[in-house]
Scaffold this active site. Structure first.
Site, PDB file in Angstrom:
ATOM      1  N   LYS A  74       1.224  -4.204   5.657  1.00 56.17           N
ATOM      2  CA  LYS A  74       1.102  -2.790   5.870  1.00 56.17           C
ATOM      3  C   LYS A  74       0.956  -2.048   4.548  1.00 56.17           C
ATOM      4  O   LYS A  74       0.493  -0.926   4.511  1.00 56.17           O
ATOM      5  CB  LYS A  74       2.336  -2.251   6.595  1.00 56.17           C
ATOM      6  CG  LYS A  74       2.575  -2.839   7.961  1.00 56.17           C
ATOM      7  CD  LYS A  74       3.879  -2.302   8.547  1.00 56.17           C
ATOM      8  CE  LYS A  74       4.230  -3.081   9.795  1.00 56.17           C
ATOM      9  NZ  LYS A  74       5.582  -2.767  10.251  1.00 56.17           N
ATOM     10  N   GLY A  75       1.384  -2.674   3.484  1.00 52.15           N
ATOM     11  CA  GLY A  75       1.500  -2.004   2.191  1.00 52.15           C
ATOM     12  C   GLY A  75       0.230  -1.406   1.630  1.00 52.15           C
ATOM     13  O   GLY A  75       0.264  -0.379   0.966  1.00 52.15           O
ATOM     14  N   GLU A 106      -4.927  -5.134  -1.857  1.00 51.53           N
ATOM     15  CA  GLU A 106      -3.489  -5.376  -1.768  1.00 51.53           C
ATOM     16  C   GLU A 106      -2.738  -4.276  -2.505  1.00 51.53           C
ATOM     17  O   GLU A 106      -3.262  -3.690  -3.461  1.00 51.53           O
ATOM     18  CB  GLU A 106      -3.198  -6.751  -2.381  1.00 51.53           C
ATOM     19  CG  GLU A 106      -1.763  -7.186  -2.374  1.00 51.53           C
ATOM     20  CD  GLU A 106      -1.160  -7.403  -0.992  1.00 51.53           C
ATOM     21  OE1 GLU A 106      -1.028  -6.403  -0.250  1.00 51.53           O
ATOM     22  OE2 GLU A 106      -0.782  -8.527  -0.674  1.00 51.53           O
ATOM     23  N   ASP A 138       2.478  -9.668  -7.006  1.00 52.70           N
ATOM     24  CA  ASP A 138       3.810  -9.964  -7.517  1.00 52.70           C
ATOM     25  C   ASP A 138       3.871 -11.448  -7.883  1.00 52.70           C
ATOM     26  O   ASP A 138       3.342 -11.849  -8.918  1.00 52.70           O
ATOM     27  CB  ASP A 138       4.819  -9.594  -6.420  1.00 52.70           C
ATOM     28  CG  ASP A 138       6.251  -9.518  -6.881  1.00 52.70           C
ATOM     29  OD1 ASP A 138       6.670 -10.355  -7.686  1.00 52.70           O
ATOM     30  OD2 ASP A 138       6.976  -8.626  -6.419  1.00 52.70           O
ATOM     31  N   LYS A 159       2.348  -7.021 -11.206  1.00 56.07           N
ATOM     32  CA  LYS A 159       3.649  -7.291 -11.822  1.00 56.07           C
ATOM     33  C   LYS A 159       3.614  -8.711 -12.386  1.00 56.07           C
ATOM     34  O   LYS A 159       4.144  -9.647 -11.791  1.00 56.07           O
ATOM     35  CB  LYS A 159       4.745  -7.137 -10.760  1.00 56.07           C
ATOM     36  CG  LYS A 159       6.126  -6.944 -11.314  1.00 56.07           C
ATOM     37  CD  LYS A 159       7.196  -6.967 -10.230  1.00 56.07           C
ATOM     38  CE  LYS A 159       7.162  -5.788  -9.305  1.00 56.07           C
ATOM     39  NZ  LYS A 159       8.331  -5.810  -8.355  1.00 56.07           N
ATOM     40  N   PHE A 218      11.708  -3.133  -8.603  1.00 57.63           N
ATOM     41  CA  PHE A 218      11.334  -3.031  -7.197  1.00 57.63           C
ATOM     42  C   PHE A 218      10.839  -1.613  -6.943  1.00 57.63           C
ATOM     43  O   PHE A 218      11.572  -0.644  -7.150  1.00 57.63           O
ATOM     44  CB  PHE A 218      12.510  -3.373  -6.273  1.00 57.63           C
ATOM     45  CG  PHE A 218      12.047  -3.596  -4.864  1.00 57.63           C
ATOM     46  CD1 PHE A 218      11.558  -4.827  -4.470  1.00 57.63           C
ATOM     47  CD2 PHE A 218      12.063  -2.564  -3.941  1.00 57.63           C
ATOM     48  CE1 PHE A 218      11.096  -5.037  -3.179  1.00 57.63           C
ATOM     49  CE2 PHE A 218      11.600  -2.761  -2.650  1.00 57.63           C
ATOM     50  CZ  PHE A 218      11.115  -3.999  -2.266  1.00 57.63           C
ATOM     51  N   ASP A 246       7.167  -0.448   0.482  1.00 60.15           N
ATOM     52  CA  ASP A 246       8.392  -0.138   1.203  1.00 60.15           C
ATOM     53  C   ASP A 246       9.575  -0.962   0.725  1.00 60.15           C
ATOM     54  O   ASP A 246       9.419  -1.950   0.011  1.00 60.15           O
ATOM     55  CB  ASP A 246       8.195  -0.419   2.699  1.00 60.15           C
ATOM     56  CG  ASP A 246       8.170  -1.911   3.008  1.00 60.15           C
ATOM     57  OD1 ASP A 246       8.978  -2.348   3.837  1.00 60.15           O
ATOM     58  OD2 ASP A 246       7.335  -2.644   2.435  1.00 60.15           O
ATOM     59  N   ARG A 305       7.516   4.261   2.537  1.00 62.22           N
ATOM     60  CA  ARG A 305       6.065   4.107   2.415  1.00 62.22           C
ATOM     61  C   ARG A 305       5.355   5.438   2.227  1.00 62.22           C
ATOM     62  O   ARG A 305       4.316   5.503   1.598  1.00 62.22           O
ATOM     63  CB  ARG A 305       5.483   3.424   3.660  1.00 62.22           C
ATOM     64  CG  ARG A 305       5.831   1.970   3.801  1.00 62.22           C
ATOM     65  CD  ARG A 305       5.018   1.358   4.948  1.00 62.22           C
ATOM     66  NE  ARG A 305       5.537   0.083   5.390  1.00 62.22           N
ATOM     67  CZ  ARG A 305       5.278  -1.079   4.811  1.00 62.22           C
ATOM     68  NH1 ARG A 305       4.516  -1.130   3.746  1.00 62.22           N
ATOM     69  NH2 ARG A 305       5.783  -2.191   5.299  1.00 62.22           N
TER      70      ARG A 305
END
Length: 179
Positions: A42-43, A98, A102, A130, A151, A158, A164
């Site tokens: 969902k990001g 995306e 990470d 990252k 984070f 989220d 979000r």
């Protein structure tokens, strides 16, 4: 909600300027090519919506939903497909969109999953990178911002499905994270 934000890492204005820059570059690179944007839900939803509007060439879209977090701040290391693509990718130039690169485990998995489907090419566009967390040798072809090992939440990112809708990227306060 905002009282759980330690600090704003990337402002709304910085995000919009970078999205326009990425859209311009992608438009130039894919001019005359059959471009299919593959949003990772969902990001990436907010980033992809803005990015699509910044791309001024024809493109198609599709979505995948992949999970590797399961309600935490660390990747579980196991990737699970929740929703696969609806359209065949054969003969398309794929651009995986995306929210954050990470560990690289999820994007490596997605690339390996899509390669046998015979796209013309596969590239990655990530809003955030990252690199300190990388566990694979994957790199993004298009990157908005390189960020520290914090984070982050907001602009689609989220923590346990919250935050979000923040219009910026912020660092969550440690005390807001369930241990």
């Amino acid at each position: 909600m905002e009282n759980n934000v330690k600090s704003v890492l990337i402002t709304e204005e910085q995000l919009q300027a970078k999205v326009k820059e990425l859209g311009k570059q992608i438009s130039e690179d894919y001019a005359g090519k059959p471009l299919l944007l593959v949003g990772i839900l969902k990001g990436s939803m907010i980033f992809m919506a803005d990015l699509m509007r910044a791309i001024d060439i024809n493109c198609k879209i599709d979505f995948m939903s992949i999970s590797s977090y399961y309600s935490g701040t660390q990747s579980s290391g196991q990737v699970r497909i929740v929703l696969d693509l609806n359209k065949p990718v054969k003969d398309y130039d794929l651009l995986i969109v995306e929210d954050i690169l990470d560990s690289g485990i999820t994007l490596s998995y997605i690339k390996q999953l899509l390669l046998p489907r015979c796209p013309r090419s596969i590239k990655i566009c990530t809003l955030l990178d990252k690199p300190d967390r990388r566990k694979t040798d994957i790199v993004a072809d298009y990157c908005g911002f390189t960020i520290p090992d914090e984070f982050v939440i907001g602009y689609g990112l989220d923590y346990d499905e919250d935050y979000r809708n923040l219009p910026y990227v912020g660092i969550i306060k440690p005390e807001a994270v369930k241990q």
